[in-house]
Design an enzyme around this catalytic site. Structure first.
Site, PDB file in Angstrom:
ATOM      1  N   LYS A 296      36.261  38.899  23.064  1.00 35.09           N
ATOM      2  CA  LYS A 296      35.270  39.933  23.348  1.00 35.09           C
ATOM      3  C   LYS A 296      35.279  40.954  22.219  1.00 35.09           C
ATOM      4  O   LYS A 296      36.337  41.419  21.793  1.00 35.09           O
ATOM      5  CB  LYS A 296      35.626  40.604  24.678  1.00 35.09           C
ATOM      6  CG  LYS A 296      34.526  41.388  25.337  1.00 35.09           C
ATOM      7  CD  LYS A 296      34.976  41.782  26.743  1.00 35.09           C
ATOM      8  CE  LYS A 296      33.887  42.505  27.480  1.00 35.09           C
ATOM      9  NZ  LYS A 296      34.318  42.840  28.854  1.00 35.09           N
ATOM     10  N   GLU A 389      33.555  40.329  45.791  1.00 31.46           N
ATOM     11  CA  GLU A 389      33.350  41.432  46.732  1.00 31.46           C
ATOM     12  C   GLU A 389      33.600  41.021  48.182  1.00 31.46           C
ATOM     13  O   GLU A 389      34.084  41.826  48.989  1.00 31.46           O
ATOM     14  CB  GLU A 389      31.938  41.998  46.577  1.00 31.46           C
ATOM     15  CG  GLU A 389      31.711  42.775  45.293  1.00 31.46           C
ATOM     16  CD  GLU A 389      31.453  41.893  44.077  1.00 31.46           C
ATOM     17  OE1 GLU A 389      31.379  42.433  42.962  1.00 31.46           O
ATOM     18  OE2 GLU A 389      31.321  40.659  44.251  1.00 31.46           O
ATOM     19  N   ARG A 417      26.523  41.855  48.138  1.00 28.70           N
ATOM     20  CA  ARG A 417      27.237  40.574  48.130  1.00 28.70           C
ATOM     21  C   ARG A 417      28.252  40.478  49.260  1.00 28.70           C
ATOM     22  O   ARG A 417      28.746  39.393  49.566  1.00 28.70           O
ATOM     23  CB  ARG A 417      27.941  40.386  46.784  1.00 28.70           C
ATOM     24  CG  ARG A 417      26.972  40.258  45.617  1.00 28.70           C
ATOM     25  CD  ARG A 417      27.613  40.596  44.288  1.00 28.70           C
ATOM     26  NE  ARG A 417      28.713  39.753  43.929  1.00 28.70           N
ATOM     27  CZ  ARG A 417      28.666  38.795  42.997  1.00 28.70           C
ATOM     28  NH1 ARG A 417      27.535  38.554  42.356  1.00 28.70           N
ATOM     29  NH2 ARG A 417      29.724  38.078  42.711  1.00 28.70           N
TER      30      ARG A 417
END
Length: 651
Positions: A296, A389, A417
């Protein structure tokens, strides 16, 4: 069953260690991006950059030796664009070579490439006719996520993680039914693979012999923070070589595993993707997993050196390294503005210090939701469950049942979610779970999938739920302990950005805090203000007062403080008013205003009709990206719009 032995595994190099897949000297100091590519290969004397091709066909026509120069061009362009507009820089710097290789091997849009999540799709956009990312994340400009309205190459307008494999497999099934031999690709990060739907899709994909679905696992060891869980450890073992291909989890499931491959090595990516295609086209094989290792922020030193999130998302910035004055601002510089997130972070840490039962949970977003201070001081009481979640909500229910006081910190958009778990695991069992929702309401630049405009509507449907929508930082600091002290599910919501100045109450009554007007006099219009729009509501009421003078209507602005459940006091007060206007940063046809209107209607009779009610909120549509204030104004939620609604209800 797996066909690993029929299709030899491609390795760019022996998978001995993480360092073997991270070339030394790859990060670019400052803005010297034109002088080096992400693999650490310096530009040769006289070598020029390669212009970004106008479409994937032109990209495929480039000779392989031009690809490092193209990668440099893309990285420099990413820096230039995001330095002006902000955006998801770190994830896109990390997928430059991978995206080039994907578009050279697969024929988009005939062969669908589904990015999960879509914040890693900037390079994809640049290679499919949007090289300049014109107006990135600005109204009318290029979206920060895939957008079907922009290009036929954009398949899923997603920014919620973990769904790409199911999408790609579904597309593949439909195309096979139609006799279309195209291969379909899902590009998913190791962080997104912690999500339940991603694992469910892998399980299903492994049982589908003949599927032509390729899963490109972009393993950069992170979501926002380092990836957690047993799968993360397994991927580490694969990178280190302590688990060999053929002994991996994916092969055990029945998938065809290839990897790990250096995701910044053009020469390794091309044959690996070609091998993935061959395996996918085998009618006796199930799905293919190509394990690609990337970094990243690759190619930009300041991003790679940022241990927090490698510049996952950034506002506008200076490309050149900051000067000492920028790092250490002068003593007379204005104090930094306190954000809602920071205010919550202080409040939850205070609550945890005061009560050893308080435990905070995050779904792979410890820092973005403000839990970093608590994690540093009380690391054993901050749990990160990954991008899951549903798991987080059920874990919180279990914690509460076991005697803890859980605080589940989410972005508002991600509450959707876990609605089933909130409704039937937490509320049905009256478990004492506190859910805090950052980025509630209109969020702006990230567009439809990130607006937090549904949480009020969702919470209003949950039996026994309590909800606080504080109007300023002081009220947020009070709301959290109130929620922790209330039985059953409790929700505290607050918007993105800087906290407004404190808005003190002018009076306190049973129905809540009076912010403007005189509740002792007959009320011509009761304005019920929910949350951070209170300043706008007060400004609207004061403007009316100034224009009408002492003989003008008595407009009372009320903050109920605890917005749910609706108290009988607020219903009584509303019923006594000449008219009612509700103001909330959520869907107008649902939520608090709609609930109040129903309560008023239920008690109305022919002899005592209910007052006229205006429920102000956002339109029930998917709202494109634009600045928050512009969207609020467009929906009549600025001071002028609220004032106009008050005038309209007065007739």
């Amino acid at each position: 069953m797996s066909t690993t032995q029929e299709h030899p595994v491609v390795h760019a190099q022996p998978a001995a260690s993480r360092e073997a897949l991270e070339p030394a000297g790859s990060a670019v100091p400052g803005s010297l991006l034109a002088d080096i590519d992400a693999t650490g290969d310096p530009a040769q004397p006289g070598q020029t950059d390669v212009e970004i091709p106008g479409d994937p066909a032109a990209l495929r026509a480039l000779p392989p030796e031009d690809l490092p120069a193209l990668a440099r061009t893309l990285r420099r362009r990413l820096l230039e664009i995001t330095s002006r507009s902000g955006g998801h820089l770190g994830p896109n710097l990390g997928v430059v070579e991978l995206t080039i290789a994907l578009h050279r091997e697969f024929d988009s849009p005939r062969e669908a490439i589904v990015f999960d999540t879509g914040h890693q799709a900037y390079v994809h956009k640049m290679l499919t006719g949007r090289a300049g990312l014109e107006g990135l994340r600005s109204a009318g400009g290029v979206s920060g996520y895939p957008d079907r309205g922009e290009s036929e190459h954009d398949v899923v307008e997603n920014s919620h993680a973990s769904g790409s494999i199911a999408w790609a497999h579904g597309i593949d099934r439909a195309r096979r039914l139609a006799g279309d031999p195209a291969t379909t690709v899902a590009v998913i990060g190791d962080g997104a693979l912690t999500g339940g739907v991603g694992l469910e899709a892998l399980n299903e994909l492994a049982s589908d012999i003949g599927t032509r679905t390729v899963v490109v696992l972009n393993d950069n060891t992170r979501s926002y923070a380092p990836t957690v869980g047993g799968l993360a450890r397994h991927l580490q073992d694969l990178r280190d070589g302590t688990v060999s291909a053929g002994e991996d989890l994916f092969t055990a499931l029945g998938l065809h595993y290839i990897g790990p491959i250096d995701g910044h090595d053009h020469a390794a990516l091309a044959p690996a993707l070609a091998q993935a295609r061959i395996a996918a086209e085998d009618p006796a094989s199930s799905g293919v997993v190509l394990h690609v290792v990337t970094r990243k922020g690759a190619g930009f030193e300041r991003a790679e050196a940022d241990v927090m999130d490698h510049w996952h998302a950034t506002g506008p910035f200076e490309i050149e390294p900051p000067t000492e004055a920028e790092v250490y601002p002068p003593a007379d510089a204005p104090a930094p503005t306190t954000t809602w997130t920071a205010c919550f972070g202080e409040a939850v840490l205070e609550a945890a210090r005061a009560d050893g039962r308080v435990v905070a949970l995050s779904a792979a977003m410890v820092d973005p939701v403000g839990l970093t201070p608590m994690q540093r001081e009380l690391p054993g009481r901050v749990l990160d469950v990954g991008i899951a979640e549903q798991l987080a909500m059920d874990t919180a229910a279990g914690l509460a049942h076991g005697g803890a006081k859980p605080v589940l910190a989410l972005y508002s958009t991600f509450l959707n979610r876990a609605f089933d778990q909130l409704l039937l695991d937490v509320a049905l069992h009256s478990e004492d779970v506190t859910v805090t929702l950052d980025r509630a309401g209109v969020t702006g630049d990230d567009g439809p999938s990130h607006h937090g405009i549904w949480d009020l509507a969702v919470t209003a449907q949950v039996p026994g739920a309590s909800l606080w929508a504080p109007r300023d930082g002081e009220r947020l600091a009070e709301a959290l302990p109130s929620a922790l002290g209330t039985g059953g599910p409790s929700v505290v919501r607050f918007p993105k950005g800087a906290c407004p100045s404190e808005l003190p109450a002018t009076a306190r009554i049973d129905a809540g805090d009076v912010l403007a007007g005189d509740p002792e006099l007959p009320i011509d219009v009761l304005v019920v203000s929910i949350g951070a729009l209170a300043h706008r509501a007060v400004e609207a009421a004061r403007s009316l007062r100034e224009q009408a003078g002492d003989d003008g209507p008595n407009v009372v602005v009320l903050d109920p403080v605890q917005a749910l459940p609706l108290s009988s006091s607020i219903v009584d007060l509303a019923a006594s008013a000449g008219a009612v206007v509700t103001v909330e940063d959520g869907v107008a046809e649902r939520g608090i205003g709609a609930a109040l209107a129903v309560r008023l209607a239920q008690r109305a009779t022919v002899g005592t009709p209910m007052p006229p009610v205006r429920t102000l909120g956002v339109i029930q549509e998917f709202i494109p990206h634009a600045k928050r204030d512009a969207i609020l104004a467009e929906n009549g939620l600025d001071a002028a719009g609220i004032e106009a609604s008050i005038r309209s209800v007065l007739g």
